[in-house]
Each structure stands twice: as structure tokens, then as C-alpha cells.
Design a protein around this motif. Sequence first.
Motif, PDB file in Angstrom:
ATOM      1  N   SER A   1     -19.468  14.982  -0.425  1.00  0.00           N
ATOM      2  CA  SER A   1     -19.802  14.612  -1.703  1.00  0.00           C
ATOM      3  C   SER A   1     -21.552  14.873  -2.024  1.00  0.00           C
ATOM      4  O   SER A   1     -21.709  14.841  -3.179  1.00  0.00           O
ATOM      5  CB  SER A   1     -19.313  13.231  -2.163  1.00  0.00           C
TER       6      SER A   1
ATOM      7  N   ARG B   1     -15.835  21.349   5.893  1.00  0.00           N
ATOM      8  CA  ARG B   1     -15.420  20.092   5.094  1.00  0.00           C
ATOM      9  C   ARG B   1     -15.386  18.847   5.715  1.00  0.00           C
ATOM     10  O   ARG B   1     -14.544  18.475   6.796  1.00  0.00           O
ATOM     11  CB  ARG B   1     -13.994  20.471   4.485  1.00  0.00           C
TER      12      ARG B   1
ATOM     13  N   THR C   1     -14.145  15.177   5.561  1.00  0.00           N
ATOM     14  CA  THR C   1     -13.146  14.529   5.012  1.00  0.00           C
ATOM     15  C   THR C   1     -12.353  13.456   5.952  1.00  0.00           C
ATOM     16  O   THR C   1     -12.328  13.698   7.019  1.00  0.00           O
ATOM     17  CB  THR C   1     -12.248  15.454   4.229  1.00  0.00           C
TER      18      THR C   1
ATOM     19  N   ASN D   1      -9.579  12.124   4.301  1.00  0.00           N
ATOM     20  CA  ASN D   1      -8.323  12.566   3.284  1.00  0.00           C
ATOM     21  C   ASN D   1      -7.698  14.048   3.381  1.00  0.00           C
ATOM     22  O   ASN D   1      -8.518  14.586   2.962  1.00  0.00           O
ATOM     23  CB  ASN D   1      -8.483  11.876   1.896  1.00  0.00           C
TER      24      ASN D   1
ATOM     25  N   GLY E   1      -8.808  16.918   1.091  1.00  0.00           N
ATOM     26  CA  GLY E   1     -10.162  17.501   1.155  1.00  0.00           C
ATOM     27  C   GLY E   1      -9.658  19.130   1.768  1.00  0.00           C
ATOM     28  O   GLY E   1     -10.578  20.007   1.823  1.00  0.00           O
TER      29      GLY E   1
ATOM     30  N   ASP F   1      -8.104   5.309   4.562  1.00  0.00           N
ATOM     31  CA  ASP F   1      -8.876   5.437   3.334  1.00  0.00           C
ATOM     32  C   ASP F   1      -8.374   3.860   2.765  1.00  0.00           C
ATOM     33  O   ASP F   1      -9.123   3.630   1.624  1.00  0.00           O
ATOM     34  CB  ASP F   1      -8.408   6.528   2.299  1.00  0.00           C
TER      35      ASP F   1
ATOM     36  N   THR G   1      -6.446  11.815  10.360  1.00  0.00           N
ATOM     37  CA  THR G   1      -6.555  12.610   9.640  1.00  0.00           C
ATOM     38  C   THR G   1      -5.685  13.976   9.777  1.00  0.00           C
ATOM     39  O   THR G   1      -5.166  14.736   8.751  1.00  0.00           O
ATOM     40  CB  THR G   1      -8.064  13.165   9.393  1.00  0.00           C
TER      41      THR G   1
END
Length: 366
Positions: free
Chosen positions: A9, A88, A90, A92, A95, A119, A154
Motif C-alpha cells: 500500500s 505481494r 499481505t 489477507n 491480496g 486482521d 495467510t
Amino acid sequence: MERLLCLISGMNSGGAETFLMKMYRELDREKYQMDFCVNITKQGFYDEEIQRMGGRIYHIPSKSENLKEFKLQLTDIIRKEKYKCVLRITSNTMGFLDLKIAKNAGAIICAARSSNSSDAEGIKARIVHFLGRILYSKYVNVKIAPSDLAAIYTFGEKNYQKGCVHILKNAIDLNVYRFSLVDRVEIREELGIQKNDIVCGHIGRFSKQKNHKFLLEIFAEMHKEEKNIKLLLVGGGELEKEVRLQCKQLMIEESVIFCGIRSDIPAILSAMDVFVFPSLYEGMPNTVLEAQATGLPCVISDSITREAAITSLVHYQSLNDDKKLWAKTALELTGNPRKSMTLEMKEAGYDILDEVKKFENLLFHI
């Protein structure tokens, strides 16, 4: 030269971003380069350093902002620049959608690195997370996590048990993260901390996950027992105003020092006497590892993976325990002389030079 495109992000001072920068600084940049695709429009904490090291930064909309444009721009970047390796960051599984886009655009290595063990957004978020794993896991051909809890959350229990997840430790530059008496004196003078003051410290963004509300309650109990104690808060974030207000409500504001975001973390850690970290959840907290490397005793929540206890300096405390018990444990740990933990950290596999080689082998060798 092989280039890795990292999807995140924004390159601010959080744990996942710090992990990437630790890897980036130690890469053989004559062979490898790291670029970053972010969703924030303002400059990130690490942007200038990235650009100094030859990295590129692409700004595209987030999926929640404009999914169609996100797909178009990410696809264009990967195809135009011929990225074969995409990572990536992430926690979650939604993603993983980004890696589906990357694979369709021509990427060969589509890697996901878990950044957390939860999360904590309730049942709806968990359902979405479960569905994301079903829909998009097939597009992830390299799975990376900093701890067992993060790996299981994950990528799922089966992938973890089958050895499909590579544990890449949040390693540290052990030449940088060590106790310094000179730094301790300078930081305490800068912040107006007296020689005999006890310093309780915390490093982390002001967010629900970090549990500052309970941290302040713990410190208030410590303050009742020791008037010459200070709380050092390092970081920024959306809940800072609430934290400041709670300090006033607990009548401890004169003893709490807000340092903002700092780049001199080893020196800051040297200035502390105990590190208190009551997070609700973590993947593998960089700050707890860094604190240990400087010989700083740590009191952390038992929701954090046991893998964080690299040394005997870590003491786990239940979030269900009374704040007075947390305060008692933290105070009992102050006053002990600091010692070098370099050998222990290295033997536990937390030397950055060892882990960066694993990083290169996982992500650049097509």
C-alpha cells in the motif's frame, strides 16, 4: 539485472515495509534491484532512500478505490517493464488477486509474503479471507511468512504442515542493533530524561492492533509505584489523538513522551530500560527482535508467536492478566545491566546477511 516488483500500500515505517528495506539494503544491487508499486499518493517514509538506491516507485489506485484502473495500470507496468518476479505483501488472501493479475501480465514468480497473523476484523473479514484463499491461492507459487502463526493464518494449516511455506525471518543487521551507552546518554538528554529516570518504551503505529489503550493503563500502574518513570512512544498513526487524550484522563501526560516516527531506532532502544508490547496480534514483530538485539528486556502479549522469544529477554504476559501484573513484571525487569546479544541472535538465525541470501534465492532465481 533482475528486477523485483513489490506490491504494497505504501512504503512507510511499518513492520512489513521495514522488512523489505532490510532485504533491499543488503541485496547485491549489481545483480538485483527492487521496485515498488504503491497505492498512496503522498511520499512514503522510505521513498527517498529507495530512489537513492536505484529503485522505482509506481503510484496506482487501490483496488477499493478503482478496481478496473488498478488492474489496467498494474498490468501495464508489468508488461511494459517486463517484470518476471512480483512480490505481494499481505496478510489477507484477497491480496492474492494482485498476483493473478501479475501472472496474467507475464510474471513467472508470483510470491506472497504474509505480514500478520490476523486482521481482527470479525466474521465477515474471515469469510472473505477464506474465500480469497480458495479463489486465488493457485496464483501464488512462492509462499513466504515471518513466523508459523503468520504462515498458518495467510496460507492455511495444510500448506504450512506440508512445508509449502518458506519461513523468512525478520533478520537484523547485528552490527547496527546493539546497545550503545553513548547513544543512551544522547537520546535521554535530547528528550529531557534524567539519568536516574526509568524509561518504559514502545515502538509501533497508533492503531487498534498495537493496543495502546492497555499499554497506557499498564504504565499508569507503573507510575503509581515509580514516580521517576517515563513512557517513550515511538510512531504515528490514526489513533494518536485518542492516545493523547487517554494520557490526560489517566493524569500521566507529563510522564509520556511522544517521539513521532524516528529513523534512529537502535539509539532509541538503547535509551529504554524495558520494552512493553501488548499487541492484540502480530506476524513477527520487528521491534521485539530489535529490542532483544540491544539487550533490552521485553514484556509482550501471549498472542504473539513464541518464535519472537529469540533470547531469554522476552517475557510473555496474557492479555487477560490484570494491568497491575503487567506493571509488576515490567518494573522487575528494569535496572539489570545490558549485555551483548549478537552471538545469541546470530545462532538463532537472525543475521540479515544469512536471510538476504534466502530472499535472493526465492525471488530472483527463475
